[in-house]
Design a protein around this motif. Structure first.
Motif, PDB file in Angstrom:
ATOM      1  N   ILE A  69       0.844  -1.197   0.000  1.00 63.44           N
ATOM      2  CA  ILE A  69       0.000   0.000   0.000  1.00 63.44           C
ATOM      3  C   ILE A  69       0.878   1.247   0.000  1.00 63.44           C
ATOM      4  N   LEU A  70       1.910   1.242   0.827  1.00 63.83           N
ATOM      5  CA  LEU A  70       2.833   2.378   0.898  1.00 63.83           C
ATOM      6  C   LEU A  70       3.553   2.594  -0.424  1.00 63.83           C
ATOM      7  N   THR A  71       3.860   1.513  -1.116  1.00 60.53           N
ATOM      8  CA  THR A  71       4.495   1.625  -2.431  1.00 60.53           C
ATOM      9  C   THR A  71       3.589   2.354  -3.406  1.00 60.53           C
ATOM     10  N   LYS A  72       2.297   2.053  -3.369  1.00 56.95           N
ATOM     11  CA  LYS A  72       1.344   2.747  -4.252  1.00 56.95           C
ATOM     12  C   LYS A  72       1.258   4.236  -3.908  1.00 56.95           C
ATOM     13  N   LEU A  73       1.217   4.535  -2.622  1.00 58.39           N
ATOM     14  CA  LEU A  73       1.148   5.942  -2.201  1.00 58.39           C
ATOM     15  C   LEU A  73       2.420   6.695  -2.591  1.00 58.39           C
ATOM     16  N   ALA A  74       3.556   6.029  -2.471  1.00 60.65           N
ATOM     17  CA  ALA A  74       4.828   6.654  -2.867  1.00 60.65           C
ATOM     18  C   ALA A  74       4.881   6.857  -4.374  1.00 60.65           C
ATOM     19  N   LYS A  75       4.412   5.871  -5.122  1.00 58.25           N
ATOM     20  CA  LYS A  75       4.408   5.970  -6.585  1.00 58.25           C
ATOM     21  C   LYS A  75       3.565   7.154  -7.055  1.00 58.25           C
TER      22      LYS A  75
ATOM     23  N   ILE B  26       3.639  10.202  -0.495  1.00 58.21           N
ATOM     24  CA  ILE B  26       4.580  10.011   0.600  1.00 58.21           C
ATOM     25  C   ILE B  26       5.975   9.821   0.021  1.00 58.21           C
ATOM     26  N   ASN B  27       6.955  10.017   0.873  1.00 60.55           N
ATOM     27  CA  ASN B  27       8.352   9.795   0.498  1.00 60.55           C
ATOM     28  C   ASN B  27       8.886   8.619   1.279  1.00 60.55           C
ATOM     29  N   SER B  28       9.710   7.841   0.639  1.00 59.91           N
ATOM     30  CA  SER B  28      10.372   6.720   1.279  1.00 59.91           C
ATOM     31  C   SER B  28      11.794   7.150   1.616  1.00 59.91           C
TER      32      SER B  28
END
Length: 128
Positions: A45-51, A55-57
């Motif tokens: 889910i976080l990967t989708k939001l970052a893409k 959000i920033n990783s």
């Protein structure tokens, strides 16, 4: 109407990041524990939001996830689209009738819902 659990986790994650630590990286483990969900599942889910640039990783020992700059502008609809995509909730009329009155009603309702979700920001909840 129902959205996936992933959307629910995404909305809660964004709110947690906004309320607790908008500029300090938070690890996936902490975010997952907060919602009682698998870190592996939440990572997707976080990967989708970052893409989508929400959000920033941040890598490294003190890494994790932070909200992007101007995060106050992120709407509920933005988050939902990042997870669910932008396709319509209503596929089509059964017989592809170009004058399908059911489709007109459904699309009109969907437009109103999207307008409402676009006007609601995560930052609105932080202010409460």
């Amino acid at each position: 109407m129902k959205y996936s659990k992933a959307t629910n986790y995404a909305l809660h994650t964004m709110l947690f990041l906004a309320m607790e630590t908008p500029n300090k990286p938070v690890g996936v483990q902490q975010l997952a524990e907060r919602q009682n969900v698998s870190p592996t599942y939440l990572s997707k889910i976080l990967t989708k939001l970052a893409k989508e640039g929400m959000i920033n990783s941040v890598s490294g020992a003190n890494g994790g996830y932070t909200l992007r700059q101007n995060w106050e502008d992120i709407s509920f609809l933005d988050i939902i689209h990042a997870i669910e995509g932008k396709s319509s909730l209503f596929d089509d009329c059964l017989h592809s009738d170009p004058e399908c009155v059911i489709k007109e009603v459904m699309l009109s309702a969907e437009e109103k819902l999207e307008k409402e979700l676009k006007n609601k920001k995560i930052s609105d909840l932080v202010k409460k």
